[in-house]
Design a protein around this motif. Structure first.
Motif, mmCIF file in Angstrom:
data_model
loop_
_atom_site.group_PDB
_atom_site.id
_atom_site.type_symbol
_atom_site.label_atom_id
_atom_site.label_comp_id
_atom_site.label_asym_id
_atom_site.label_seq_id
_atom_site.Cartn_x
_atom_site.Cartn_y
_atom_site.Cartn_z
ATOM 1 N N LYS A 1 0.822 -1.208 0.000
ATOM 2 C CA LYS A 1 0.000 0.000 0.000
ATOM 3 C C LYS A 1 0.854 1.255 0.000
ATOM 4 N N ARG A 2 0.286 2.294 -0.594
ATOM 5 C CA ARG A 2 0.810 3.643 -0.432
ATOM 6 C C ARG A 2 -0.080 4.297 0.625
ATOM 7 N N VAL A 3 0.498 5.119 1.459
ATOM 8 C CA VAL A 3 -0.249 5.694 2.575
ATOM 9 C C VAL A 3 -0.348 7.205 2.427
ATOM 10 N N LEU A 4 -1.561 7.708 2.595
ATOM 11 C CA LEU A 4 -1.784 9.142 2.708
ATOM 12 C C LEU A 4 -2.035 9.424 4.181
ATOM 13 N N LEU A 5 -1.147 10.196 4.786
ATOM 14 C CA LEU A 5 -1.324 10.597 6.174
ATOM 15 C C LEU A 5 -1.893 12.008 6.195
ATOM 16 N N VAL A 6 -3.108 12.136 6.661
ATOM 17 C CA VAL A 6 -3.719 13.447 6.833
ATOM 18 C C VAL A 6 -3.266 13.916 8.210
ATOM 19 N N MET A 7 -2.320 14.831 8.192
ATOM 20 C CA MET A 7 -1.669 15.290 9.425
ATOM 21 C C MET A 7 -2.435 16.474 10.003
ATOM 22 N N ASP A 8 -3.109 16.223 11.095
ATOM 23 C CA ASP A 8 -3.913 17.256 11.735
ATOM 24 C C ASP A 8 -3.439 17.457 13.169
ATOM 25 N N ASP B 1 -3.515 1.774 -4.961
ATOM 26 C CA ASP B 1 -3.248 1.105 -3.682
ATOM 27 C C ASP B 1 -3.047 2.099 -2.544
ATOM 28 N N LEU B 2 -3.881 3.136 -2.517
ATOM 29 C CA LEU B 2 -3.772 4.177 -1.492
ATOM 30 C C LEU B 2 -4.700 3.894 -0.315
ATOM 31 N N VAL B 3 -4.159 3.997 0.888
ATOM 32 C CA VAL B 3 -4.957 3.951 2.108
ATOM 33 C C VAL B 3 -4.742 5.267 2.840
ATOM 34 N N THR B 4 -5.737 5.679 3.582
ATOM 35 C CA THR B 4 -5.687 6.963 4.268
ATOM 36 C C THR B 4 -5.792 6.783 5.766
ATOM 37 N N TYR B 5 -4.913 7.469 6.481
ATOM 38 C CA TYR B 5 -4.958 7.538 7.937
ATOM 39 C C TYR B 5 -4.845 9.003 8.339
ATOM 40 N N CYS B 6 -5.367 9.305 9.518
ATOM 41 C CA CYS B 6 -5.264 10.657 10.070
ATOM 42 C C CYS B 6 -4.409 10.594 11.332
ATOM 43 N N TYR B 7 -3.506 11.544 11.463
ATOM 44 C CA TYR B 7 -2.674 11.660 12.660
ATOM 45 C C TYR B 7 -3.038 12.954 13.358
ATOM 46 N N THR B 8 -3.413 12.865 14.626
ATOM 47 C CA THR B 8 -3.900 14.037 15.358
ATOM 48 C C THR B 8 -2.881 14.624 16.321
ATOM 49 N N ARG C 1 1.900 12.530 -9.121
ATOM 50 C CA ARG C 1 3.182 12.147 -8.526
ATOM 51 C C ARG C 1 3.338 10.633 -8.500
ATOM 52 N N ILE C 2 2.296 9.964 -8.076
ATOM 53 C CA ILE C 2 2.348 8.502 -7.998
ATOM 54 C C ILE C 2 2.535 7.904 -9.383
ATOM 55 N N ASP C 3 1.774 8.386 -10.350
ATOM 56 C CA ASP C 3 1.838 7.824 -11.704
ATOM 57 C C ASP C 3 3.201 8.035 -12.362
ATOM 58 N N ALA C 4 3.967 8.983 -11.877
ATOM 59 C CA ALA C 4 5.307 9.222 -12.417
ATOM 60 C C ALA C 4 6.363 8.325 -11.756
ATOM 61 N N MET C 5 6.000 7.639 -10.700
ATOM 62 C CA MET C 5 6.960 6.794 -9.971
ATOM 63 C C MET C 5 7.234 5.511 -10.748
ATOM 64 N N PRO C 6 8.484 5.053 -10.757
ATOM 65 C CA PRO C 6 8.828 3.828 -11.487
ATOM 66 C C PRO C 6 7.989 2.606 -11.063
ATOM 67 N N MET C 7 7.729 2.460 -9.779
ATOM 68 C CA MET C 7 6.941 1.309 -9.331
ATOM 69 C C MET C 7 5.520 1.372 -9.895
ATOM 70 N N ARG C 8 4.949 2.547 -9.920
ATOM 71 C CA ARG C 8 3.595 2.706 -10.460
ATOM 72 C C ARG C 8 3.590 2.474 -11.966
ATOM 73 N N GLN C 9 4.627 2.956 -12.648
ATOM 74 C CA GLN C 9 4.738 2.714 -14.094
ATOM 75 C C GLN C 9 4.740 1.212 -14.370
ATOM 76 N N SER C 10 5.478 0.482 -13.563
ATOM 77 C CA SER C 10 5.549 -0.978 -13.698
ATOM 78 C C SER C 10 4.179 -1.612 -13.433
ATOM 79 N N GLU C 11 3.476 -1.118 -12.421
ATOM 80 C CA GLU C 11 2.139 -1.635 -12.106
ATOM 81 C C GLU C 11 1.176 -1.405 -13.273
#
Length: 121
Positions: free
Chosen positions: A12-19, A45-52, A104-114
């Motif tokens: 997974k790729r992680v999006l951290l919503v930093m609050d 493959d993005l998952v989202t979490y929030c950090y408070t 940004r993700i789509d420009a990454m080599p791993m994503r290109q491969s996927e």
């Protein structure tokens, strides 16, 4: 037992919503925007979490048992993208357009491969 961010690596790729300022309005606005792109997030493959600032919340803002010692830039207010390799790929202040993250993700080599692999199936 708390889960670690590093346990998500490679899957997974992680999006951290930093609050860290506990500004629920910014956090909710950002999460609602991401909701509008659920299919695109799933494709990447993005998952989202929030950090408070002291705890981790899941996408629905429910507390999750996750070790917060791995959270980078704990004072940051915005969205942090963590790649499948576990590295910080970007840090953007609120409110972030998901298309910026997707580009940004789509420009990454791993994503290109996927993307190449998915065309073969």
């Amino acid at each position: 037992m708390a889960q670690n961010l590093s346990e998500l690596k490679r899957n997974k790729r992680v999006l951290l919503v930093m609050d860290t300022e506990n500004d629920a309005a910014f956090r909710s606005e950002q999460l609602q925007i991401f909701d509008n792109y659920s299919e695109e997030m799933k494709e990447r493959d993005l998952v989202t979490y929030c950090y408070t600032g002291d705890s981790m919340l899941d996408r629905n803002e429910n507390p999750v048992a996750m070790d917060v010692t791995e959270v980078p830039e704990k004072d940051f207010q915005g969205v942090i993208l963590i790649g499948k390799d576990g590295g910080v790929k970007s840090m953007d202040k609120f409110v972030v357009d998901p298309k910026t993250i997707f580009d940004r993700i789509d420009a990454m080599p791993m994503r290109q491969s996927e993307m190449r692999a998915s065309k073969k199936h």
